[in-house]
Design a protein around this motif. Structure first.
Motif, PDB file in Angstrom:
ATOM      1  N   GLU A 104       0.826  -1.144  -0.008  1.00  0.00           N
ATOM      2  CA  GLU A 104      -0.259  -0.113   0.505  1.00  0.00           C
ATOM      3  C   GLU A 104       0.851   0.952   0.276  1.00  0.00           C
ATOM      4  OE1 GLU A 104      -3.922  -0.097   1.024  1.00  0.00           O
ATOM      5  OE2 GLU A 104      -3.299  -1.179  -0.839  1.00  0.00           O
ATOM      6  N   ASN A 131      -2.349   3.636   3.521  1.00  0.00           N
ATOM      7  CA  ASN A 131      -3.751   3.923   4.939  1.00  0.00           C
ATOM      8  C   ASN A 131      -4.215   5.472   4.763  1.00  0.00           C
ATOM      9  OD1 ASN A 131      -1.458   4.717   6.307  1.00  0.00           O
ATOM     10  ND2 ASN A 131      -2.995   3.716   8.374  1.00  0.00           N
ATOM     11  N   ARG A 187      -6.039   6.049   1.515  1.00  0.00           N
ATOM     12  CA  ARG A 187      -7.807   5.115   1.803  1.00  0.00           C
ATOM     13  C   ARG A 187      -8.507   5.707   2.990  1.00  0.00           C
ATOM     14  NH1 ARG A 187      -7.469   0.633  -2.401  1.00  0.00           N
ATOM     15  NH2 ARG A 187      -5.838  -0.260  -1.746  1.00  0.00           N
ATOM     16  N   LYS A 188      -8.163   6.167   4.261  1.00  0.00           N
ATOM     17  CA  LYS A 188      -8.110   7.125   4.703  1.00  0.00           C
ATOM     18  C   LYS A 188      -9.115   8.267   4.621  1.00  0.00           C
ATOM     19  CE  LYS A 188      -6.999   5.550   8.999  1.00  0.00           C
ATOM     20  NZ  LYS A 188      -5.678   6.063  10.735  1.00  0.00           N
ATOM     21  N   THR A 240      -9.227   8.502  11.198  1.00  0.00           N
ATOM     22  CA  THR A 240      -9.793   7.881  11.679  1.00  0.00           C
ATOM     23  C   THR A 240     -11.240   8.434  11.752  1.00  0.00           C
ATOM     24  OG1 THR A 240      -8.440   5.685  12.221  1.00  0.00           O
ATOM     25  CG2 THR A 240     -10.214   6.046  12.262  1.00  0.00           C
ATOM     26  N   CYS A 267     -10.297   2.025   3.383  1.00  0.00           N
ATOM     27  CA  CYS A 267      -9.747   0.743   4.242  1.00  0.00           C
ATOM     28  C   CYS A 267     -10.422  -0.365   4.195  1.00  0.00           C
ATOM     29  CB  CYS A 267      -9.360   1.010   5.542  1.00  0.00           C
ATOM     30  SG  CYS A 267      -8.507   2.440   6.531  1.00  0.00           S
ATOM     31  N   ILE A 276      -9.186  -2.121   0.886  1.00  0.00           N
ATOM     32  CA  ILE A 276      -7.828  -2.478   1.121  1.00  0.00           C
ATOM     33  C   ILE A 276      -7.660  -4.025   0.244  1.00  0.00           C
ATOM     34  CG2 ILE A 276      -5.781  -3.152   2.226  1.00  0.00           C
ATOM     35  CD1 ILE A 276      -5.987  -0.779   4.133  1.00  0.00           C
ATOM     36  N   THR A 315      -1.832  -5.550  10.249  1.00  0.00           N
ATOM     37  CA  THR A 315      -1.364  -4.649  10.238  1.00  0.00           C
ATOM     38  C   THR A 315      -1.196  -4.123  11.888  1.00  0.00           C
ATOM     39  OG1 THR A 315      -2.658  -2.507   9.336  1.00  0.00           O
ATOM     40  CG2 THR A 315      -3.792  -4.181  10.538  1.00  0.00           C
ATOM     41  N   THR A 360      -7.725   1.769  10.368  1.00  0.00           N
ATOM     42  CA  THR A 360      -6.886   0.453   9.500  1.00  0.00           C
ATOM     43  C   THR A 360      -7.176  -0.833  10.186  1.00  0.00           C
ATOM     44  OG1 THR A 360      -5.113   1.714   8.360  1.00  0.00           O
ATOM     45  CG2 THR A 360      -5.465  -0.048   7.456  1.00  0.00           C
ATOM     46  N   THR A 375       1.577  -0.413   5.380  1.00  0.00           N
ATOM     47  CA  THR A 375       0.846   0.774   5.705  1.00  0.00           C
ATOM     48  C   THR A 375       1.452   2.187   5.084  1.00  0.00           C
ATOM     49  OG1 THR A 375       1.083   1.674   8.568  1.00  0.00           O
ATOM     50  CG2 THR A 375      -0.784   0.619   6.772  1.00  0.00           C
TER      51      THR A 375
END
Length: 301
Positions: free
Chosen positions: A25, A35, A38-39, A144, A152, A155, A168, A175, A278
């Protein structure tokens, strides 16, 4: 966006007949990696949907989240504000690689005391910030929230069904929660906490949909951003063996813990493990500046 898994041949894992693959990632984006990509994805969609023009968030001096948010906001046409922990940084932030890059990407900083920083979730403090900066879309420290967990959850993909364990690192739990929610029924998620204490377990319980997971708290090396010569040596050796860099705050500690568990025969022969990288590699330069002052070995970049 998806990245292929990279199977690594490590003598220890070969000897124990355990397969290790790494979901890279960290390669998702040159500046919004892992991450954080993604977040931020759905948070920025939501900010645009609500008509926001400014993103405000919180972080420390070497925060991957601050660096990623600044770049992502610029890329998507938002202004960005970073509430930074530590008033002492007000006069020295230009020497900090993370903050300097975030500033180049357009982020405005407000440096606050550690006492005020602890108020980051209080409505009174947020009202005070709105009076100073005007309206903004709030992304919490570490990124978060519900939108982040949704990101997340993307993933893992169908091809990851072959793995028995998903590993993780854990900082805020977002995540890990996304991975737990999207894991396949036969899989168990192992979250390696980078923080001292077991309080994250309660946070994860509240936002996950199953109990096929475990929070492992023995490999934090003294707490957040704490590091030792042993961990430095491990990270450098791992890079030498695999050509994969690890960050010292999160993924390095997860991988150290995973190696120790394999060494102790925690996993049965034939087990297949997928470890999620991450990202967070931008923090290595900042950590090396700290290590240099302490006359400790440096991390290889």
């Amino acid at each position: 966006m998806q990245i292929e898994n990279q199977v690594v041949q490590i003598p220890l894992f070969v000897e124990k007949q355990v397969t290790l693959a790494i979901k890279r990632e960290d390669l998702l984006h040159p500046f919004i990696s892992g991450n954080k990509y993604r977040k931020l994805k759905y948070n920025l969609f939501e900010a645009k949907k609500k008509g926001a023009h400014t993103i405000l968030t919180f972080g420390g001096a070497f925060s991957n989240h601050i660096a990623a948010t600044a770049y992502a906001a610029k890329e998507k046409g938002f202004n960005s504000i970073g509430i930074i922990r530590g008033e002492e940084l007000k006069d020295s932030w230009r020497q900090n690689t993370t903050l300097h890059k975030a500033h180049e990407d357009g982020m405005i900083f407000k440096f606050v005391s550690r006492e005020d920083y602890r108020r980051k979730e209080e409505s009174e403090f947020l009202t005070y910030l709105r009076k100073e900066f005007g309206d903004f879309y709030l992304i919490p420290e570490g990124g978060t929230n519900e939108m982040a967990i949704m990101g997340c959850e993307e993933i893992l993909v169908k091809g990851d069904e072959q793995f028995d364990f998903i590993c993780t690192s854990v900082g805020t739990g977002g995540t890990a929660s996304g991975l737990i929610n999207s894991s396949f029924p036969h899989q168990k998620v192992l979250g390696f906490s980078s923080l001292k204490g077991n309080f994250l377990k309660e946070d994860i319980v509240e936002i996950t949909k199953n109990n096929r997971w475990e929070l492992i708290s023995e490999y934090h090396f003294g707490g957040y951003a704490k590091i030792s010569p042993e961990l430095i040596h491990f990270i450098n050796d791992f890079k030498k063996q695999t050509n994969i860099p690890l960050d010292p705050i999160y993924t390095g500690k997860m991988m150290f813990g995973l190696f120790d568990m394999v060494l102790r025969d925690t996993f049965a022969k034939g087990t297949k493990i997928l470890a999620v990288h991450t990202g967070g590699l931008q923090g290595i330069a900042g950590m090396n500046s700290v290590l240099k002052k302490k006359k400790l070995p440096l991390l290889h970049i």
